[in-house]
Scaffold this motif. Structure first.
Motif, PDB file in Angstrom:
ATOM      1  N   ILE A   1       1.379   1.733   8.310  1.00 21.42           N
ATOM      2  CA  ILE A   1      -0.570   2.291   7.975  1.00 21.42           C
ATOM      3  C   ILE A   1       0.061   4.051   7.874  1.00 21.42           C
ATOM      4  N   TYR A   2       0.890   4.396   8.428  1.00 27.82           N
ATOM      5  CA  TYR A   2       1.605   5.463   7.976  1.00 27.82           C
ATOM      6  C   TYR A   2       2.309   5.376   7.001  1.00 27.82           C
ATOM      7  N   LEU A   3       2.374   4.877   5.425  1.00 28.80           N
ATOM      8  CA  LEU A   3       3.388   4.429   4.412  1.00 28.80           C
ATOM      9  C   LEU A   3       2.887   5.990   3.403  1.00 28.80           C
ATOM     10  N   TYR A   4       1.656   6.148   3.836  1.00 25.49           N
ATOM     11  CA  TYR A   4       0.913   7.811   2.585  1.00 25.49           C
ATOM     12  C   TYR A   4       1.466   8.997   3.134  1.00 25.49           C
TER      13      TYR A   4
ATOM     14  N   ASN B   1       9.193  -2.085  11.676  1.00 30.03           N
ATOM     15  CA  ASN B   1       7.720  -2.137  12.830  1.00 30.03           C
ATOM     16  C   ASN B   1       6.992  -2.780  11.652  1.00 30.03           C
ATOM     17  N   ASN B   2       6.140  -3.934  11.645  1.00 35.75           N
ATOM     18  CA  ASN B   2       4.869  -4.408  11.137  1.00 35.75           C
ATOM     19  C   ASN B   2       3.814  -3.303  10.319  1.00 35.75           C
ATOM     20  N   TYR B   3       3.865  -2.859  11.468  1.00 33.26           N
ATOM     21  CA  TYR B   3       2.368  -1.883  11.964  1.00 33.26           C
ATOM     22  C   TYR B   3       2.734  -0.143  11.374  1.00 33.26           C
TER      23      TYR B   3
ATOM     24  N   ILE C   1      11.951   3.271   0.875  1.00 30.79           N
ATOM     25  CA  ILE C   1      10.973   3.615   2.699  1.00 30.79           C
ATOM     26  C   ILE C   1      10.286   2.515   2.985  1.00 30.79           C
ATOM     27  N   VAL C   2       9.410   1.958   1.916  1.00 29.16           N
ATOM     28  CA  VAL C   2       8.520   0.431   2.073  1.00 29.16           C
ATOM     29  C   VAL C   2       9.502  -0.616   3.355  1.00 29.16           C
TER      30      VAL C   2
END
Length: 145
Positions: free
Chosen positions: A38-41, A33-35, A25-26
């Protein structure tokens, strides 16, 4: 087969599956998109919960197959899986010298000095004292208090 062996087996499967899915997933989020990291969690927490429920059900079924866990004791399968996952996840951070990175220092405290340094600190003291000198030091120590 004992219930702890079953829980360790399914806990290790849970750890391996969770790490593999998290890495995938990471990487996907980073490629999109690199940004978006931020919504990874927001993505990882529901997947963690789904995997935890899935592997808890699998472990409980295998415990039932061997007649090891009955009734309300099935909740302890969930707790054992979660604790095993926690210990595996915190193990790599415990091997570093930075104790502020995790709370694992509660289990394995960090030594600030090596044993050789402690020996060097006390090597300058006089080890050859007589019984009379020892009694004098002891009397001085207790007379101050």
């Amino acid at each position: 087969m004992e219930k702890f062996e079953i829980d360790i087996k399914w806990g290790s499967y849970f750890f391996i599956a969770n790490m593999a899915i998290s890495i995938i997933i990471v990487l996907l989020m980073y490629l999109i998109n690199n940004y978006s990291l931020i919504y990874l969690y927001d993505a990882l927490i529901p997947i963690f919960i789904i995997q935890l429920i899935y592997f808890t059900i699998k472990a409980a079924r295998e415990n039932n197959q061997y007649h090891l866990s009955k009734g309300f004791r099935k909740i302890f399968v969930f707790v054992r899986l979660l604790v095993f996952y926690y210990l595996l996840a915190m193990f790599p951070s415990s091997t570093t010298n930075d104790t502020n990175s995790s709370i694992f220092f509660l289990f394995l405290p960090y030594r600030k000095k090596d044993i050789s340094e402690l020996v060097e600190d006390y090597s300058d003291q006089d080890d050859d004292i007589t019984l009379k000198e020892f009694m004098v030091r002891l009397k001085r120590k207790f007379s101050r208090a």
